[in-house]
Design an enzyme around this catalytic site. Structure first.
Site, PDB file in Angstrom:
ATOM      1  N   HIS A 128      21.328  -5.098  27.314  1.00 43.71           N
ATOM      2  CA  HIS A 128      20.359  -4.538  28.270  1.00 43.71           C
ATOM      3  C   HIS A 128      18.941  -4.991  27.919  1.00 43.71           C
ATOM      4  CE1 HIS A 128      19.230  -0.938  30.997  1.00 43.71           C
ATOM      5  NE2 HIS A 128      18.244  -1.822  30.969  1.00 43.71           N
ATOM      6  N   HIS A 166      15.266  -7.037  29.587  1.00 42.11           N
ATOM      7  CA  HIS A 166      14.514  -7.575  30.723  1.00 42.11           C
ATOM      8  C   HIS A 166      13.671  -8.751  30.213  1.00 42.11           C
ATOM      9  CE1 HIS A 166      15.410  -4.011  33.281  1.00 42.11           C
ATOM     10  NE2 HIS A 166      15.427  -3.388  32.111  1.00 42.11           N
ATOM     11  N   ASP A 197      19.289  -2.065  37.859  1.00 39.58           N
ATOM     12  CA  ASP A 197      18.568  -1.333  36.813  1.00 39.58           C
ATOM     13  C   ASP A 197      17.073  -1.232  37.106  1.00 39.58           C
ATOM     14  OD1 ASP A 197      18.426   0.044  34.282  1.00 39.58           O
ATOM     15  OD2 ASP A 197      17.288  -1.685  33.609  1.00 39.58           O
ATOM     16  N   ASP A 246      17.122  -1.964  25.899  1.00 37.44           N
ATOM     17  CA  ASP A 246      16.380  -1.837  27.154  1.00 37.44           C
ATOM     18  C   ASP A 246      14.983  -2.443  26.938  1.00 37.44           C
ATOM     19  OD1 ASP A 246      15.522  -1.329  29.696  1.00 37.44           O
ATOM     20  OD2 ASP A 246      15.422   0.844  29.486  1.00 37.44           O
ATOM     21  N   HIS A 265       5.801  -4.928  28.933  1.00 35.20           N
ATOM     22  CA  HIS A 265       4.753  -4.980  29.953  1.00 35.20           C
ATOM     23  C   HIS A 265       3.532  -5.657  29.349  1.00 35.20           C
ATOM     24  CE1 HIS A 265       6.838  -2.472  32.846  1.00 35.20           C
ATOM     25  NE2 HIS A 265       7.209  -1.698  31.850  1.00 35.20           N
TER      26      HIS A 265
HETATM   27 ZN   LIG Z   1      17.118   1.253  33.400  1.00 39.62          ZN
END
Ligand SMILES: [Zn+2]
Length: 429
Positions: free
Chosen positions: A60, A62, A152, A305, A309
């Site tokens: 998981h 990004h 997600d 996760d 940013h």
């Molecule tokens: Zn999420």
């Protein structure tokens, strides 16, 4: 190229005892594990006192590329993974454009192939543009190599739409990864709803919003037979719901983040945006339930996760700052500190929840150091201490909730397909 890792403790996922001995690697594959290996024509690595694990896999993440490279890109994100001992990441579909068709997915895979410091799997979107209205090109995405589907960041509000998506996913033999937070209850909130949020006067995201979403999707999984994977479980009641569903034979698996295992919501008392994420860091009682869920197998995998940013986005008043934190470089040390050095979890369990289980869930070859497997390896010094400084991280997001915290246990070498990509914290690939 031949590498022999000598004298380490070879860790076998799920096993209590480690195997002392050499691990030999040639042409990108493991050729022997245990015993004494021939070191002729080999780079010899002394792993005395170290653990040798199948490469960690984070299902998981990004990576933010394409479209959000101010936050992170494939290069910096995979460098952060290598630095953290992670040999493969699965990256989420909420990029710009969204990974909702085969062309975008192929493009991400190609970029990862040329720029990635570690292996990258790609998760396709469930719905077009993550809007929860029309299905993504699910069949084409599967053909192009999607390992799973997920919107997600967004909960799929429409139950009938979710049911149809699950029917398709099941037909294609893939799981849906579920960001389970009911928007009507949670969207306005900034942290866990509870004593701390009342004290601070901040609108909360109640655990009930997560529990309701989990319960609905367990029911839909039972109805459709589709494998549902609950992302970043944060509430104790959700752990109980998943435990009960597993007992009933519902096809559900689940993950927990390292930060939810490490922190509780008392860390938010200073309105510190570094701890702001969705689902939120919850109470100590929830944290204990997550640990229990991990130990009894209700929660299958530990993830980051990793949701970086830009620094100016996180450096904002609490209620304006976006949810999410970078986690790839701190997840293993956090788990080691919170669970291994407190005697709760063994090396074999860490290998299971951070390597073999995610490999199985993603359907990729890994999570195992038997001869013939890819030489994806993480060497860990369980006693190494490290005081985290965001400024020293490879991720573009320098705000970390672990800032100034001393963690114990860290990866000292990362090997991908028989190539050393990180040594003593320095990324080489
Ligand atoms: Zn999420």
């Amino acid at each position: 190229m031949r590498i022999v890792i000598k004298n380490g403790q070879i860790v076998i996922p799920g096993e209590k005892e480690t195997v002392r001995g050499d691990l030999a690697v040639e042409n990108g594959l493991v050729i022997s594990a245990g015993g004494t290996a021939d070191t002729e024509n080999s780079e010899v690595i002394d792993a005395e006192g170290k653990w040798v694990l199948p490469g960690l896999i984070d299902m998981h993440v990004h990576l933010r590329e394409p479209g959000q490279e101010a936050k992170e890109d494939i290069r910096t994100g995979t460098m952060a993974a290598a630095a953290g001992g992670i040999t493969r990441v699965a990256t989420m579909a909420n990029t710009s454009p969204v990974i909702d068709c085969a062309a975008v997915l192929r493009d991400v895979l190609q970029r990862a192939e040329s720029e990635g410091a570690v292996k990258v799997s790609v998760i396709g979107a469930v719905s077009k543009n993550l809007e929860g209205k029309r299905l993504s090109e699910m069949g084409d995405l599967a053909e192009a190599g999607a390992v799973a589907y997920s919107d997600d960041g967004h909960y799929i509000e429409n139950a009938d739409f979710m049911r149809r998506a699950m029917e398709y996913a099941d037909m294609l033999g893939k799981m849906i990864i579920d960001h389970a937070e009911d928007r009507t209850m949670c969207a306005a909130g900034h942290m866990n709803e509870g004593t701390v949020s009342y004290e601070l006067g901040v609108t909360g995201r109640p655990a009930a919003g997560e529990d309701i979403a989990v319960a609905r999707d367990l029911i839909l999984s039972e109805l459709t037979g589709c494998h549902i994977h609950i992302a970043h479980v944060s509430s104790g009641k959700s752990v109980a719901l998943i435990r009960q569903a597993k007992k009933k034979g519902i096809h559900v698996t689940a993950e927990v983040t390292a930060q939810h295992l490490f922190f509780n919501d008392s860390y938010l008392k200073n309105y510190d945006t570094r701890f702001k994420m969705a689902p939120p860091i919850r109470t100590e009682e929830d944290r204990q339930a997550l640990i229990q869920g991990l130990l009894d197998g209700t929660l299958d995998a530990v993830v980051t996760d990793h949701a970086p940013h830009a620094n100016e986005e996180k450096d904002a008043p609490f209620c304006c700052a976006p949810n999410g934190m970078a986690g790839l470089e701190t997840s293993l040390p956090a788990v080691m500190t919170a669970l291994y050095h407190t005697g709760k979890i063994s090396a074999g369990q860490i290998a299971q929840v951070m390597s073999s289980a995610p490999a199985a869930l993603l359907g990729v070859r890994g999570g195992c150091l038997k001869p013939g497997y890819p030489a994806d390896i993480t060497v860990i010094d369980p006693e190494r201490t490290w005081t985290v400084r965001g400024s020293g991280l490879y991720t573009k997001s320098l705000f970390t909730p672990f800032e100034g915290i001393t963690l114990k246990g860290r990866a000292v070498m990362t090997i991908v397909d028989g190539r050393i990509v990180m040594r003593e914290g320095k990324v080489l690939a």
